[in-house]
Design an enzyme around this catalytic site. Structure first.
Site, short mmCIF file in Angstrom:
data_model
loop_
_atom_site.label_atom_id
_atom_site.label_comp_id
_atom_site.label_asym_id
_atom_site.label_seq_id
_atom_site.Cartn_x
_atom_site.Cartn_y
_atom_site.Cartn_z
N LYS A 79 0.84 -1.20 0.00
CA LYS A 79 0.00 0.00 0.00
C LYS A 79 0.87 1.25 0.00
O LYS A 79 1.92 1.29 0.66
CB LYS A 79 -0.91 -0.03 1.23
CG LYS A 79 -1.96 1.07 1.30
CD LYS A 79 -2.85 0.84 2.51
CE LYS A 79 -3.90 1.92 2.67
NZ LYS A 79 -4.78 1.68 3.84
N SER A 154 -9.40 2.51 2.99
CA SER A 154 -8.40 3.20 2.20
C SER A 154 -7.46 2.29 1.43
O SER A 154 -6.60 2.76 0.68
CB SER A 154 -7.56 4.11 3.13
OG SER A 154 -6.84 3.34 4.08
N SER A 178 -10.23 0.12 6.91
CA SER A 178 -9.60 0.33 5.61
C SER A 178 -9.13 -0.92 4.89
O SER A 178 -8.77 -0.85 3.72
CB SER A 178 -8.42 1.30 5.76
OG SER A 178 -8.87 2.60 6.03
#
Length: 477
Positions: A79, A154, A178
């Site tokens: 990420k 996210s 997330s």
């Protein structure tokens, strides 16, 4: 013939072990898919093709010398919130476009040590603040099931990449849902570990007790394997859990004992309704768990609504503390400026009281629910939404309200510090105007009991397998 990208990471590792494919071939195959499909899905911010191929060649050489870990040479992705040495790490923000860390996050080191090869940095909203993924760098991440809809946030880029088979599994992070939110939107498995299970070191911090890294995968065994790689404390961690005595992959291979499961489908916040599709997914899961021999008990949502404003104090204070130069603030997205402004309004006393309130209240909830082994809820209150649905008002306060309408179930598990997973157990019926969309359900366990939760997840996966379901579109070929 099964395509390489249709295999999960465990099966890909078996091919490598039998020398039926090389790591270079495997990595190049996935890089070709990223080149073909990642832009349409907004899955990646940065692709590290040359670095990945060089590491794959090294992995093949090690395997030839019989010095291989199980997952040596298997592709993954990191990420873009996660510090990665010598790789652009923008944190989803245009003002961080040129940021290239010199230090790996410890979780990156551990994933690499396990043999996985990162193909790049996946898309995330600016500083990971929202439950949808959109930014001023590459735009929104989209669910492969319907690219007009957001992949969730996210860790939206990671979930989209896994669902579209651009990588078999990926690292995500979760401070309020997330990992689980995009996993529900993209029809994959997302696991948020217990507080302290994965280190935030050496340069990160989990001072709020809310956030942690975890796996996103298409199968439970892959999620367990990636967490096995991640779940090791480093010296200096604030609240470390020790290395587990039993590997999570071993837990995933175990039959769970008969469990007592608490179920609720109403959000803890007033004025928010759970959609019919989310309730249907939850009801199906409840019936399945009963059929598997577990005791399923309907209860009232035990979390009080007073948690939400205190959570917001902690959440916004974290953004206010970010080292953003004053002259760069006007270049931030409206949602980011909103949370920064709210955080700057909170005093140190208010922050301390908020943290104490979250701890005391969730402790009370956990004590009151101690007779249950597992909790079952919907993952989200709504199916995947178009990106513009979140921001069309132009008012960040309204944006926040819509995020609460979308995801009123996930953040309480961050506050409580318990392990929680979203499983893709339900899809909506397709209509002439809307394709079939994934709808996740969420299972949570007691603090520190990530292993027993994996046993249940595997049992559910065996009863209702999902890994062969492919989203429509060019990424299925």
């Amino acid at each position: 013939m099964t395509e390489l990208h249709d295999l999960d990471a465990t099966s890909q590792a078996e091919l490598l072990s039998r020398r039926e494919v090389s790591s270079v071939e495997l990595v190049r195959h996935h890089l070709d898919r990223i080149e073909a499909h990642a832009e349409a899905l907004g899955a990646f911010i940065t692709v590290t093709a040359d670095q990945a191929l060089a590491q794959a060649a090294e992995a093949d050489a090690l395997r030839a010398g019989h010095e291989a870990t199980q997952f040596l040479g298997v592709p993954t992705a990191l990420k873009d919130l996660t510090s990665t040495a010598h790789v652009p790490t923008s944190m989803g923000s245009a003002i961080m476009r040129e940021n290239v860390p010199t230090t790996d996050a410890y979780v990156v080191e551990l994933i690499r040590r396990a043999g996985f090869i990162s193909l790049g940095k996946t898309n995330t909203p600016e500083f990971g603040l929202s439950s949808y993924t959109d930014n001023d760098l590459v735009g929104p991440a989209r669910t492969p099931w319907d690219p007009t809809r957001n992949a969730g946030g996210s860790s939206g880029g990671a979930a989209a990449a896994v669902a579209a088979r651009l990588v078999p599994l990926a690292q995500g992070s979760d401070g309020g849902g997330s990992i689980r939110i995009p996993s529900s939107c993209c029809g994959v498995v997302g696991f948020k570990p217990s507080r302290g299970r994965v280190s935030a070191g050496p340069v990160g911090s989990d001072w709020t007790g809310l956030a942690g890294d975890g796996p996103i995968a298409r199968t439970v065994r892959d999620a367990a394997a990636l967490l096995d790689a991640m779940a090791h404390p480093m010296p200096g961690d604030l609240r470390p859990l020790p290395d587990p005595d039993i590997a999570f992959t071993d837990w995933a291979a175990r039959e769970p004992r008969r469990l007592r499961i608490a179920c609720w489908s109403d959000p803890y916040l007033p004025g928010i309704e759970t959609s019919a599709s989310s309730v249907a997914a939850w009801e199906e899961a409840s019936r399945m768990l009963e059929s598997l021999g577990h005791d399923v008990v309907d209860v009232v949502n035990p979390f009080p609504p007073e948690l939400e404003p205190q959570f917001n104090v902690v959440w916004s204070s974290g953004m206010a503390a970010a080292p953003v130069p004053e002259e760069a603030i006007p270049s931030l997205r409206a949602n980011t400026r909103y949370w920064m402004a709210r955080g700057r309004e909170a005093s140190g006393v208010e922050l301390a009281r908020a943290i104490q309130f979250l701890e005391a209240t969730t402790r009370e909830v956990l004590a009151s629910m101690n007779s249950f082994d597992i909790w079952l809820t919907p993952t989200l209150a709504l199916p995947p939404q178009p990106s513009e649905w979140f921001t069309e008002s132009g008012d960040p306060t309204e944006d926040h309200r819509r995020e609460l309408l979308f995801t009123p179930f996930t953040a309480v598990y961050n506050m409580a510090g318990v392990p929680a997973a979203s499983l893709p157990l339900h899809w909506t019926e397709a209509t002439p105007d809307t394709p079939s969309l994934p709808v996740g359900v969420m299972l949570a366990g007691r603090p520190g009991e990530d292993g027993p939760l994996f046993s249940l997840l595997s049992q559910v996966e065996e009863a209702a397998p999902w890994a062969d379901r492919r989203p429509p579109g060019p990424w299925t070929s």
